[in-house]
Design a protein around this motif. Structure first.
Motif, PDB file in Angstrom:
ATOM      1  N   LEU A  57       0.822  -1.217   0.000  1.00  0.00           N
ATOM      2  CA  LEU A  57       0.000   0.000   0.000  1.00  0.00           C
ATOM      3  C   LEU A  57       0.860   1.273   0.000  1.00  0.00           C
ATOM      4  O   LEU A  57       0.668   2.165  -0.817  1.00  0.00           O
ATOM      5  CB  LEU A  57      -0.937  -0.009   1.206  1.00  0.00           C
ATOM      6  N   ARG A  58       1.813   1.374   0.891  1.00  0.00           N
ATOM      7  CA  ARG A  58       2.620   2.591   0.956  1.00  0.00           C
ATOM      8  C   ARG A  58       3.473   2.778  -0.297  1.00  0.00           C
ATOM      9  O   ARG A  58       3.739   3.911  -0.709  1.00  0.00           O
ATOM     10  CB  ARG A  58       3.505   2.572   2.196  1.00  0.00           C
ATOM     11  N   LEU A  59       3.890   1.658  -0.890  1.00  0.00           N
ATOM     12  CA  LEU A  59       4.676   1.752  -2.119  1.00  0.00           C
ATOM     13  C   LEU A  59       3.818   2.269  -3.269  1.00  0.00           C
ATOM     14  O   LEU A  59       4.273   3.067  -4.099  1.00  0.00           O
ATOM     15  CB  LEU A  59       5.281   0.386  -2.477  1.00  0.00           C
ATOM     16  N   ARG A  60       2.559   1.802  -3.311  1.00  0.00           N
ATOM     17  CA  ARG A  60       1.651   2.244  -4.372  1.00  0.00           C
ATOM     18  C   ARG A  60       1.286   3.715  -4.204  1.00  0.00           C
ATOM     19  O   ARG A  60       1.208   4.474  -5.179  1.00  0.00           O
ATOM     20  CB  ARG A  60       0.397   1.362  -4.364  1.00  0.00           C
ATOM     21  N   VAL A  61       1.069   4.120  -2.934  1.00  0.00           N
ATOM     22  CA  VAL A  61       0.749   5.534  -2.674  1.00  0.00           C
ATOM     23  C   VAL A  61       1.916   6.425  -3.088  1.00  0.00           C
ATOM     24  O   VAL A  61       1.734   7.484  -3.701  1.00  0.00           O
ATOM     25  CB  VAL A  61       0.411   5.737  -1.187  1.00  0.00           C
ATOM     26  N   ARG A  62       3.124   5.985  -2.776  1.00  0.00           N
ATOM     27  CA  ARG A  62       4.310   6.767  -3.135  1.00  0.00           C
ATOM     28  C   ARG A  62       4.451   6.881  -4.648  1.00  0.00           C
ATOM     29  O   ARG A  62       4.741   7.958  -5.187  1.00  0.00           O
ATOM     30  CB  ARG A  62       5.549   6.091  -2.534  1.00  0.00           C
ATOM     31  N   ALA A  63       4.260   5.752  -5.347  1.00  0.00           N
ATOM     32  CA  ALA A  63       4.369   5.769  -6.804  1.00  0.00           C
ATOM     33  C   ALA A  63       3.303   6.646  -7.430  1.00  0.00           C
ATOM     34  O   ALA A  63       3.553   7.381  -8.391  1.00  0.00           O
ATOM     35  CB  ALA A  63       4.279   4.344  -7.344  1.00  0.00           C
ATOM     36  N   GLN A  64       2.087   6.575  -6.849  1.00  0.00           N
ATOM     37  CA  GLN A  64       0.986   7.389  -7.380  1.00  0.00           C
ATOM     38  C   GLN A  64       1.287   8.867  -7.214  1.00  0.00           C
ATOM     39  O   GLN A  64       1.047   9.690  -8.108  1.00  0.00           O
ATOM     40  CB  GLN A  64      -0.312   7.038  -6.653  1.00  0.00           C
ATOM     41  N   ALA A  65       1.848   9.242  -6.055  1.00  0.00           N
ATOM     42  CA  ALA A  65       2.186  10.647  -5.799  1.00  0.00           C
ATOM     43  C   ALA A  65       3.230  11.131  -6.796  1.00  0.00           C
ATOM     44  O   ALA A  65       3.186  12.279  -7.263  1.00  0.00           O
ATOM     45  CB  ALA A  65       2.696  10.801  -4.368  1.00  0.00           C
ATOM     46  N   LYS A  66       4.202  10.277  -7.114  1.00  0.00           N
ATOM     47  CA  LYS A  66       5.227  10.675  -8.088  1.00  0.00           C
ATOM     48  C   LYS A  66       4.611  10.886  -9.469  1.00  0.00           C
ATOM     49  O   LYS A  66       4.984  11.815 -10.192  1.00  0.00           O
ATOM     50  CB  LYS A  66       6.318   9.602  -8.166  1.00  0.00           C
ATOM     51  N   GLN A  67       3.665  10.033  -9.824  1.00  0.00           N
ATOM     52  CA  GLN A  67       3.034  10.157 -11.147  1.00  0.00           C
ATOM     53  C   GLN A  67       2.204  11.424 -11.262  1.00  0.00           C
ATOM     54  O   GLN A  67       2.096  12.043 -12.330  1.00  0.00           O
ATOM     55  CB  GLN A  67       2.159   8.941 -11.424  1.00  0.00           C
ATOM     56  N   GLU A  68       1.610  11.843 -10.145  1.00  0.00           N
ATOM     57  CA  GLU A  68       0.708  13.000 -10.167  1.00  0.00           C
ATOM     58  C   GLU A  68       1.439  14.320  -9.938  1.00  0.00           C
ATOM     59  O   GLU A  68       0.844  15.392 -10.059  1.00  0.00           O
ATOM     60  CB  GLU A  68      -0.371  12.831  -9.109  1.00  0.00           C
ATOM     61  N   ALA A  69       2.716  14.218  -9.574  1.00  0.00           N
ATOM     62  CA  ALA A  69       3.475  15.446  -9.318  1.00  0.00           C
ATOM     63  C   ALA A  69       3.651  16.243 -10.603  1.00  0.00           C
ATOM     64  O   ALA A  69       3.827  15.658 -11.679  1.00  0.00           O
ATOM     65  CB  ALA A  69       4.844  15.086  -8.743  1.00  0.00           C
ATOM     66  N   PRO A  70       3.552  17.588 -10.535  1.00  0.00           N
ATOM     67  CA  PRO A  70       3.673  18.426 -11.731  1.00  0.00           C
ATOM     68  C   PRO A  70       5.104  18.383 -12.300  1.00  0.00           C
ATOM     69  O   PRO A  70       6.055  18.126 -11.600  1.00  0.00           O
ATOM     70  CB  PRO A  70       3.344  19.840 -11.223  1.00  0.00           C
TER      71      PRO A  70
END
Length: 398
Positions: free
Chosen positions: A385-398
């Motif tokens: 879960l935390r790995l997926r959240v981290r990856a998602q945040a990187k993808q959504e970063a401007p």
């Protein structure tokens, strides 16, 4: 003035005994600890008296050494910097303990040792002495006299008729006990130079070891080894037996450049045949008997424990606290390991324990009813879960 000298009969302490008498006008009482050197102990006692000691103690401390120092240390499975089984380090607090005890018995004002001002042993001896008797005076000749090195000391000994076992043809120092033999200095100071094959005392050169392997079984009870090949022995007897067995197969040689506590690097060569067998056998039994998290916690703290022993903090509260934890974890280490020895190597080839945590049905790839493999899906997703959240945040970063 009375001084109790930790006396080995080697180059340093042979000269120190005479130097203390001349420099301090002192009455020197020699103390030699028998921790497995064999006949050298009585030779040292006689030599001390011949060199001017007013009294010479030679105490048989082999059982105390193994039972009260080596075995407790080994419960922590410590390796200093990944290699060193601490053979010299663990002997120093025992020697210093008895130095202080003899000083109290003899009414001596001071103790003395032959450790150099560059080494670890000065720290180990003196930390122990001050921990046990805060007001004791320590005289360290290497930090006071004019000698600049062992070559000058050899010349001094020859000029004054003091027989010493070190010569310019074999210029390295050696320290032996029931756990190991260490070699350093002289020709070994070049870290590129291979140690001479005739230097080693406890182990056969691996290339000359028997062409047939030998099996050995070591049994542990509540954390300590108690038997070899089914024969129960005292701690010192057991370690001596394993030294013979491991030694004839060339097991336990280590050559490393280590970091001394005082800040410099030094090259040390060690032979620890029995200790090496005990280390591997213990880990084999632990693999069956220790809970995963307890084992991992122990292994996390083992380097710190090794550092404390190496640096001389045996009688420090942090080592004692760690020891209590190590002893508690080791209580479940009961079982037997089988090792195969061949040409310098010790292979674990079997292990068994009466209360083994290993369940062949759980570990099997065959069908069973205890473990539902579908449960692993949720386990993995929760841990991811935390790995997926981290990856998602990187993808959504401007």
């Amino acid at each position: 003035m009375k001084i109790v000298l930790a006396y080995s009969g080697g180059l340093d302490t042979s000269i120190i005994l005479k130097w203390l008498k001349e420099t301090y006008g002192a009455e020197v009482i020699a103390f030699t600890a028998d921790i497995g050197q064999g006949e050298e102990v009585e030779e040292a006692r006689q030599k001390a008296l011949a060199t001017g000691a007013t009294k010479a103690y030679a105490l048989d401390l082999k059982e105390e050494f193994v039972r009260e120092f080596v075995f407790p240390m080994m419960r922590a499975a410590p390796l200093y910097e990944g290699y060193y089984l601490l053979g010299t380090s663990i002997a120093r607090p025992l020697i210093a303990k008895h130095l202080v005890a003899i000083a109290e018995r003899e009414g001596a004002e001071a103790i003395s040792h032959g450790a150099t001002g560059k080494g670890n042993d000065q720290v180990r001896f003196e930390l122990t002495a001050y921990a046990l008797k805060p007001g004791i005076r320590v005289i360290a000749p290497w930090r006071e006299w004019h000698f600049k090195g062992r070559s000058e000391m050899i010349a001094y000994a020859q000029d004054h008729g003091i027989p010493v076992p070190v010569t310019t043809e074999k210029p390295y120092s050696m320290d032996a006990n029931l756990l190991h033999v260490s070699y350093e200095g002289g020709i070994l100071e070049d870290p590129w130079a291979e140690p001479p094959t005739d230097m080693f005392r406890m182990t056969t050169h691996p290339e000359d070891a028997p062409d047939e392997p030998e099996y050995v079984e070591i049994t542990f009870e509540a954390g300590d080894p108690v038997a070899v090949n089914g024969q129960r022995m005292s701690p010192a007897e057991l370690l001596a037996a394993l030294n013979r067995i491991g030694g004839r197969h060339g097991v336990g040689r280590v050559d490393l450049v280590e970091n001394r506590f005082v800040g410099m690097k030094s090259r040390g060569v060690y032979e620890t045949p029995g200790g090496t067998l005990l280390y591997h056998a213990r880990r084999a039994v632990e693999s069956l008997t220790l809970d995963r998290e307890a084992l991992h916690l122990r292994d996390t703290l083992a380097p710190k424990y090794a550092e404390l022993v190496y640096n001389g903090f045996w009688f420090a509260p942090e080592r004692e606290a760690l020891q209590a934890m190590m002893d508690r974890i080791a209580q479940s280490v009961t079982g037997t390991a089988r090792l195969k020895l061949y040409k310098g190597n010790a292979y674990i080839v079997g292990r068994k324990a009466p209360q083994s945590l290993y369940d062949p049905e759980l570990a099997s790839f065959e069908a069973e009813e205890v473990y539902n493999q579908k449960d692993a899906e949720g386990f993995i997703k929760l841990n991811a879960l935390r790995l997926r959240v981290r990856a998602q945040a990187k993808q959504e970063a401007p």
